[in-house]
Design an enzyme around this catalytic site. Structure first.
Site, PDB file in Angstrom:
ATOM      1  N   ARG A  18       0.812  -1.225   0.000  1.00  0.00           N
ATOM      2  CA  ARG A  18       0.000   0.000   0.000  1.00  0.00           C
ATOM      3  C   ARG A  18       0.843   1.272   0.000  1.00  0.00           C
ATOM      4  O   ARG A  18       0.318   2.364  -0.173  1.00  0.00           O
ATOM      5  CB  ARG A  18      -0.952  -0.006   1.196  1.00  0.00           C
ATOM      6  CG  ARG A  18      -2.243  -0.770   0.895  1.00  0.00           C
ATOM      7  CD  ARG A  18      -3.031  -1.037   2.137  1.00  0.00           C
ATOM      8  NE  ARG A  18      -3.421   0.175   2.822  1.00  0.00           N
ATOM      9  CZ  ARG A  18      -3.813   0.224   4.095  1.00  0.00           C
ATOM     10  NH1 ARG A  18      -3.851  -0.868   4.816  1.00  0.00           N
ATOM     11  NH2 ARG A  18      -4.151   1.374   4.637  1.00  0.00           N
ATOM     12  N   LYS A 346      29.005  24.719   2.871  1.00  0.00           N
ATOM     13  CA  LYS A 346      29.164  23.272   2.750  1.00  0.00           C
ATOM     14  C   LYS A 346      30.604  22.877   3.011  1.00  0.00           C
ATOM     15  O   LYS A 346      31.512  23.513   2.472  1.00  0.00           O
ATOM     16  CB  LYS A 346      28.765  22.813   1.349  1.00  0.00           C
ATOM     17  CG  LYS A 346      28.827  21.298   1.192  1.00  0.00           C
ATOM     18  CD  LYS A 346      29.286  20.838  -0.170  1.00  0.00           C
ATOM     19  CE  LYS A 346      30.774  21.030  -0.363  1.00  0.00           C
ATOM     20  NZ  LYS A 346      31.321  20.379  -1.568  1.00  0.00           N
TER      21      LYS A 346
END
Ligand code: UD1
Ligand code: CA
Length: 458
Positions: A18, A346
């Site tokens: 599902r 970063k």
């Protein structure tokens, strides 16, 4: 707490059709890690002596996740899904080798809390042969019902599809979590049959079989939100919401101010110091540590672990971040650093007191203490093949709209003039300026306007 050894059997064989996903259900994430990882972490927290995970066929990614989070866990395969009783028996080798308590958990049920499981172990200590974690369901449809005697003892678990109309009225339901203190648990499980509405081997039948053996079963109850099983994306989102509500409450209780807690998203390992302020709409991915007195302004995205790097993100005392900042793995933000709006950092260290207040990209770099990165500065770290480093010394001033083309070093105390593209190292305390000399034509603009206006009249 019990000193009998504990074996935890985790059922992870379900495909979860599902979910409409290419990935097995138990690998879907809540708070930045898979549901399976949550259950493995809980098992370790409980001090399990052994962990056995039952997976389905062709679940190499599930096996890898087990190895990543619990390298010592044993993995067993259930070839066909023939019911929960059959699934536990797939781990019969681990069960037979174990003497002590056995707890069965589902890998698609990530919200169970330690105290509930400890209460179950106490029941086993006090002589119960089987203990089930139950809850009062708002809507019991689909759940197994816990049928209890007048003394509260558990007599049987009746699956929804097999229940009589009277049994369907019972709202005390089975969570699926079940514990055993049985010397010969495998012997007990082997007597489970599949003569029921689903034709499955129900683990829950163990309660009645144990009773036939003269063993007592008992129930520990918990809140329904601890035992939410995830079968759909909708339930995944519900599990996430419950997890977030709990984690925010824990953070606030520990001294974090959240202006609008319902808009702050935490990861399973987000760590806060005291007197941190988090403004609205901030997302924490995994691997983030925030020290005391940090102020995270609105609309930031912070993560220390992503698909490529697990290098972490640390923000030291007194730093200010945002609004609208993005901090990525491998980054250390030093004390009292200012990271302002539309700044991305970063794999970089911003040493104490450094500033990047507006519109910058700082990647693969060291920025020395007290340095100032002007608006619009870009660290050009990537040449299309490799990442290269920029080293910016302490006290450096980078003028606005500069590009630092890595690899390059700017010596301590140097100035880079606004608008410069820096490709060569700059000595300490020097000025680097890289742009055409400015020239000026007096009265040019005034004459231009007169000429153009005359042309337009014609
Ligand atoms: C089960 C319980 C039910 C309980 C409910 C709570 C049984 C018979 N019933 O019902 O009493 O109220 O959970 O959610 O145990 N699994 C396997 N292999 C199998 C079958 C199942 O690994 O052959 C795993 C599934 O992936 C899942 C878990 O076991 O994680 C539960 O199985 P499921 O079929 O969903 O049981 P329910 O019918 O929900
Ligand atoms: Ca289920």
């Amino acid at each position: 707490m019990s000193d009998r050894p504990l074996l935890i059997v985790i059922l992870a064989a379900g495909k979860g059709t599902r979910m409409k996903s290419a990935r097995p259900k138990v690998l879907h994430a809540v708070a930045g890690r898979s549901m399976l990882a949550h259950v493995l972490a809980l098992s370790a927290d409980l001090g399990a002596h052994g962990i056995a995970v039952v997976v389905g066929p062709d679940m190499d990614d599930v096996r890898a996740e087990v190895r990543a989070w619990a390298p010592e866990a044993k993995i067993y395969e259930q070839r066909e899904q023939r019911g929960t009783g059959d699934a536990v028996l797939a781990a019969r080798e681990a069960i037979a080798a174990h003497s002590g308590d056995v707890l069965v958990l589902y890998a698609d049920t990530p919200l169970t809390r330690r105290p509930s499981l400890e209460a179950m172990r106490r029941q086993l200590d006090e002589g119960a042969g089987v203990c089930v974690l139950g809850f009062v369901a708002a809507d019991p449809t689909g759940y197994g019902r816990l049928l209890t005697g007048s003394d509260g003892a558990l007599l049987a678990i009746r699956e929804h599809k097999d229940a009589s109309p009277a049994e369907l009225l019972v709202r005390l339901c089975n969570s699926g979590v079940i514990g055993f203190r049985v010397d010969d648990l495998a012997g007990l499980l082997e007597r489970i049959g599949n003569n029921n509405a689903k034709g499955e081997f129900y683990l829950t039948d163990a309660v009645e079989i144990a009773r036939g053996d003269g063993l007592r079963s008992s129930v520990v109850t918990c809140a329904e939100d601890e035992v939410l099983g995830v079968n759909s994306r909708d339930q995944l989102a519900t599990a996430e919401a419950i997890w977030q509500r709990r984690a925010r409450a824990v953070a606030m209780a520990a001294g974090v101010t959240m202006v609008a807690p319902e808009t702050v998203w935490l990861a399973y390992d987000t760590a806060f110091g005291r007197d941190v302020v988090v403004e609205p709409n901030v997302f924490f991915g995994p691997g983030v540590t925030i020290e005391d007195d940090v102020h995270i302004r609105a609309n930031c995205y912070l993560e220390g672990i992503d698909g490529k790097s697990r290098a972490g993100l640390r923000i030291a005392e007194g730093a200010t971040v945002g609004p609208f900042a993005r901090l990525r793995p491998g980054t250390t933000i030093g004390r009292d650093v200012h990271i302002g709006n539309f700044v991305e950092v970063k794999n970089a260290t911003m040493e104490d007191g450094a500033k990047a207040n507006h519109l910058s990209y700082v990647g693969d770099a060291r920025v020395g203490a007290g340095a100032n990165i002007g608006a619009g500065t870009i660290f050009c770290n990537y040449d299309g093949f490799n990442k290269n480093l920029c080293d910016v010394g302490a006290g450096v001033f980078i003028g606005s709209n500069s590009a630092l083309v890595a690899p390059v070093r700017i010596g301590a105390g140097a100035y880079v003039a606004a608008g410069s593209t820096i490709t060569r190292d700059v000595a300490a305390d020097a000025l680097a300026i890289e742009r055409a000399e400015q020239t000026e034509k007096p009265q040019w603009a005034a004459q231009y306007r007169i000429k153009m206006a005359a042309q337009k009249k014609r």
